[in-house]
Design a protein around this motif. Structure first.
Motif, PDB file in Angstrom:
ATOM      1  N   ASN A  32       0.832  -1.213   0.000  1.00  0.00           N
ATOM      2  CA  ASN A  32       0.000   0.000   0.000  1.00  0.00           C
ATOM      3  C   ASN A  32       0.870   1.269   0.000  1.00  0.00           C
ATOM      4  O   ASN A  32       0.357   2.352   0.239  1.00  0.00           O
ATOM      5  CB  ASN A  32      -0.958   0.026   1.201  1.00  0.00           C
ATOM      6  N   THR A  76      -4.390  -4.539   6.172  1.00  0.00           N
ATOM      7  CA  THR A  76      -5.398  -4.423   7.227  1.00  0.00           C
ATOM      8  C   THR A  76      -6.817  -4.499   6.645  1.00  0.00           C
ATOM      9  O   THR A  76      -7.784  -4.509   7.386  1.00  0.00           O
ATOM     10  CB  THR A  76      -5.251  -3.111   8.040  1.00  0.00           C
ATOM     11  N   ALA A  96       4.680  -6.737   5.560  1.00  0.00           N
ATOM     12  CA  ALA A  96       3.910  -5.498   5.413  1.00  0.00           C
ATOM     13  C   ALA A  96       3.563  -4.869   6.766  1.00  0.00           C
ATOM     14  O   ALA A  96       2.408  -4.874   7.193  1.00  0.00           O
ATOM     15  CB  ALA A  96       2.640  -5.779   4.617  1.00  0.00           C
ATOM     16  N   VAL A 211      19.220  -4.958   9.388  1.00  0.00           N
ATOM     17  CA  VAL A 211      19.776  -5.337   8.081  1.00  0.00           C
ATOM     18  C   VAL A 211      20.554  -4.154   7.517  1.00  0.00           C
ATOM     19  O   VAL A 211      20.168  -3.007   7.710  1.00  0.00           O
ATOM     20  CB  VAL A 211      18.635  -5.720   7.109  1.00  0.00           C
TER      21      VAL A 211
HETATM   22  N1  LIG Z   1      15.124  -3.743   7.690  1.00  0.00           N
HETATM   23  C1  LIG Z   1      15.499  -4.239   8.859  1.00  0.00           C
HETATM   24  O1  LIG Z   1      16.599  -3.970   9.363  1.00  0.00           O
HETATM   25  C2  LIG Z   1      14.592  -5.182   9.596  1.00  0.00           C
HETATM   26  C3  LIG Z   1      15.106  -5.881  10.706  1.00  0.00           C
HETATM   27  C4  LIG Z   1      14.247  -6.751  11.406  1.00  0.00           C
HETATM   28  C5  LIG Z   1      12.937  -6.902  11.003  1.00  0.00           C
HETATM   29  N2  LIG Z   1      12.465  -6.201   9.926  1.00  0.00           N
HETATM   30  C6  LIG Z   1      11.075  -6.396   9.530  1.00  0.00           C
HETATM   31  O2  LIG Z   1      11.057  -6.896   8.202  1.00  0.00           O
HETATM   32  C7  LIG Z   1       9.917  -6.400   7.497  1.00  0.00           C
HETATM   33  C8  LIG Z   1      10.367  -5.722   6.222  1.00  0.00           C
HETATM   34  O3  LIG Z   1      11.293  -4.699   6.548  1.00  0.00           O
HETATM   35  P1  LIG Z   1      11.759  -3.646   5.479  1.00  0.00           P
HETATM   36  O4  LIG Z   1      13.038  -3.085   5.986  1.00  0.00           O
HETATM   37  O5  LIG Z   1      11.685  -4.251   4.134  1.00  0.00           O
HETATM   38  O6  LIG Z   1      10.615  -2.558   5.660  1.00  0.00           O
HETATM   39  P2  LIG Z   1       9.960  -1.595   4.553  1.00  0.00           P
HETATM   40  O7  LIG Z   1       9.187  -0.570   5.290  1.00  0.00           O
HETATM   41  O8  LIG Z   1      10.994  -1.138   3.600  1.00  0.00           O
HETATM   42  O9  LIG Z   1       8.969  -2.593   3.821  1.00  0.00           O
HETATM   43  C9  LIG Z   1       7.683  -2.892   4.310  1.00  0.00           C
HETATM   44  C10 LIG Z   1       6.711  -2.751   3.150  1.00  0.00           C
HETATM   45  O10 LIG Z   1       5.406  -3.070   3.621  1.00  0.00           O
HETATM   46  C11 LIG Z   1       4.485  -2.100   3.165  1.00  0.00           C
HETATM   47  N3  LIG Z   1       3.371  -2.063   4.108  1.00  0.00           N
HETATM   48  C12 LIG Z   1       3.373  -1.660   5.402  1.00  0.00           C
HETATM   49  N4  LIG Z   1       2.150  -1.775   5.936  1.00  0.00           N
HETATM   50  C13 LIG Z   1       1.343  -2.261   4.954  1.00  0.00           C
HETATM   51  C14 LIG Z   1      -0.032  -2.590   4.885  1.00  0.00           C
HETATM   52  N5  LIG Z   1      -0.852  -2.429   5.917  1.00  0.00           N
HETATM   53  N6  LIG Z   1      -0.508  -3.078   3.721  1.00  0.00           N
HETATM   54  C15 LIG Z   1       0.298  -3.240   2.648  1.00  0.00           C
HETATM   55  N7  LIG Z   1       1.602  -2.932   2.640  1.00  0.00           N
HETATM   56  C16 LIG Z   1       2.116  -2.447   3.792  1.00  0.00           C
HETATM   57  C17 LIG Z   1       5.274  -0.801   3.089  1.00  0.00           C
HETATM   58  O11 LIG Z   1       4.720   0.121   2.176  1.00  0.00           O
HETATM   59  C18 LIG Z   1       6.651  -1.317   2.636  1.00  0.00           C
HETATM   60  O12 LIG Z   1       6.766  -1.294   1.231  1.00  0.00           O
HETATM   61  C19 LIG Z   1       9.200  -5.451   8.445  1.00  0.00           C
HETATM   62  O13 LIG Z   1       8.133  -6.136   9.050  1.00  0.00           O
HETATM   63  C20 LIG Z   1      10.257  -5.105   9.480  1.00  0.00           C
HETATM   64  O14 LIG Z   1       9.679  -4.813  10.711  1.00  0.00           O
HETATM   65  C21 LIG Z   1      13.274  -5.367   9.212  1.00  0.00           C
END
Ligand SMILES: NC(=O)c1ccc[n+]([C@@H]2O[C@H](COP(=O)([O-])OP(=O)(O)OC[C@H]3O[C@@H](n4cnc5c(N)ncnc54)[C@H](O)[C@@H]3O)[C@@H](O)[C@H]2O)c1
Length: 384
Positions: A32, A76, A96, A211
């Motif tokens: 989204n 959601t 997400a 990461v």
């Molecule tokens: N990047 C890190 O260092 C890290 C470390 C540990 C855990 N995580 C977890 O890994 C997952 C991915 O991380 P990331 O760094 O790629 O984050 P990011 O924010 O870059 O990617 C998450 C994606 O989900 C989408 N999104 C969020 N809520 C949404 C919804 N309700 N409906 C549809 N799309 C939705 C966002 O637009 C985004 O494109 C997350 O859950 C994050 O908490 C990330």
């Protein structure tokens, strides 16, 4: 395999989609664009320029010859989740969520949004799986931050033996999160455990460390870049330090910098997720996975970035600034890892220092984009 990626537009979602599509899997992505909006809200952007989803999909087709399906939608919204679950995917990867701890700590509205977005999204996925595709493997990305920094080895299991008074029982591995964001992940894990217990859903609950990185082998063209956040709210620590280094900004170490975390590169993260998807747990199992390669203190990270920058002719200093977060600065840290090593991950010792150097080289051509946002590097969100 047919695999749904919730959160395909994100830092991890996009490179995972490229990896899966390159290896011949059917990928259906959902997003989204909330991260794009949240980053804009705090006045920032990705240091590496990223195209619109239409441009990314076109580039994937032209550069790699792969087709990736995309649905714009909100996790959601149960209707959206139902629609993809009706496809009976072999696996869904759930990224997400609102992923920034500082964003969740901005004020009550941002805390509420984080809880609603993350907890309701996960609940929709387990209900849709139960009703439409109970054999689908749900691979959910959580965080090592759910546990906090306890003074014991963190078991890579759901339950642990506890003796309270003179009685013994099994309890959920204790958690003590350090932000509303991390608490939302704790509740997600509880809900996933409960859904597994109630309905026998097959779940991999990954607890990942921060990461870092700019590339995976599939990112061979500028049009395939994944996002790279570097501001105070959305950037993870190593990415922030690299961005600071290329514009000559002092590296912003919070407090003493003795806080230890388990870090993983983008490439290792995607390799690990790919392994977990292709080696699912038993049907009906709830599998906990700790996903990180190396544990370092924040000050060690700052020195590694400073030294890598020096090798590239950039002089940067390290500043200890007041810690905006409420966290222990000196502590024991040892999350146990068994699952990924048993699948062959983390065997070869990669040179962390040279990976940081590659990152710096990758972002140097875009340093003007970081320079333009210099004013949003210092932390603006305080925990108390
Ligand atoms: N990047 C890190 O260092 C890290 C470390 C540990 C855990 N995580 C977890 O890994 C997952 C991915 O991380 P990331 O760094 O790629 O984050 P990011 O924010 O870059 O990617 C998450 C994606 O989900 C989408 N999104 C969020 N809520 C949404 C919804 N309700 N409906 C549809 N799309 C939705 C966002 O637009 C985004 O494109 C997350 O859950 C994050 O908490 C990330």
């Amino acid at each position: 395999m047919k695999i749904v990626i919730f959160g395909i537009d994100g830092y991890l979602g996009w490179p995972l989609a490229l990896r899966l599509a390159a290896r011949g899997h059917d990928v259906i992505g959902v997003d989204n664009y909330s991260t794009r909006r949240g980053v804009e809200e705090v006045g920032s952007w990705s240091a590496l320029p990223i195209g619109t989803m239409e441009e990314r999909l076109r580039a994937a087709k032209e550069v790699m010859g792969v087709d990736i399906s995309f649905i714009e939608g909100d996790v959601t919204d149960y209707g959206v989740v139902k629609k993809v679950m009706q496809e009976k995917p072999d696996a869904v990867v759930h990224f997400a969520e609102q992923k920034s701890a500082p964003y969740s700590m901005m004020d009550l509205d941002h805390a509420k949004y984080t809880f609603t977005n993350n907890i309701i999204g996960t609940l929709n996925i387990v209900y849709a799986a139960r009703d439409l595709s109970p054999r689908t493997h749900i691979l959910k990305m959580g965080t090592l931050g759910e546990y906090g920094t306890p003074n014991f080895d963190i078991p890579e299991t759901a339950m642990v033996k506890a003796i309270i008074g003179d009685r013994e029982d099994e309890i959920v591995v204790p958690r003590w999160a350090g932000s509303w964001y991390h608490w939302s992940k704790v509740y997600d894990s509880y809900n996933l455990m409960y859904a597994n217990k109630l309905w026998g859903l097959t779940v991999t609950d990954i607890h990942q460390g921060p990461v870092y990185g700019t590339r995976t082998p599939e990112i061979i063209d500028e049009r395939l870049f994944t996002r790279f956040d570097f501001d105070d709210v959305w950037g993870t620590v190593i990415n922030r330090y690299c961005a600071q280094a290329v514009i000559g900004h002092p590296l912003t170490v919070y407090g003493s910098g003795k806080q230890i975390r388990g870090f993983i590169s983008l490439e290792d993260s995607i390799d690990s997720i790919y392994l977990l998807l292709t080696h699912p747990p038993e049907e009906g199992e709830y599998r906990v996975v700790h996903q990180y390669r190396e544990a370092h203190s924040v000050i060690e990270i700052a020195h590694i970035v400073r030294n890598a920058a020096a090798e590239l002719g950039m002089e940067v200093s390290i500043d200890h600034i007041q810690n905006p977060r409420a966290e222990k600065e000196e502590h024991y840290y040892n999350p146990i890892r068994r699952v990924l090593p048993s699948l062959g991950m983390f065997g070869l010792r990669k040179d962390f220092r040279s990976e940081v150097k590659v990152m710096l080289q990758d972002i140097i051509p875009y340093r003007h984009r970081i320079e333009e946002k210099r004013s949003i590097i210092m932390p603006r969100v305080r925990w108390r």
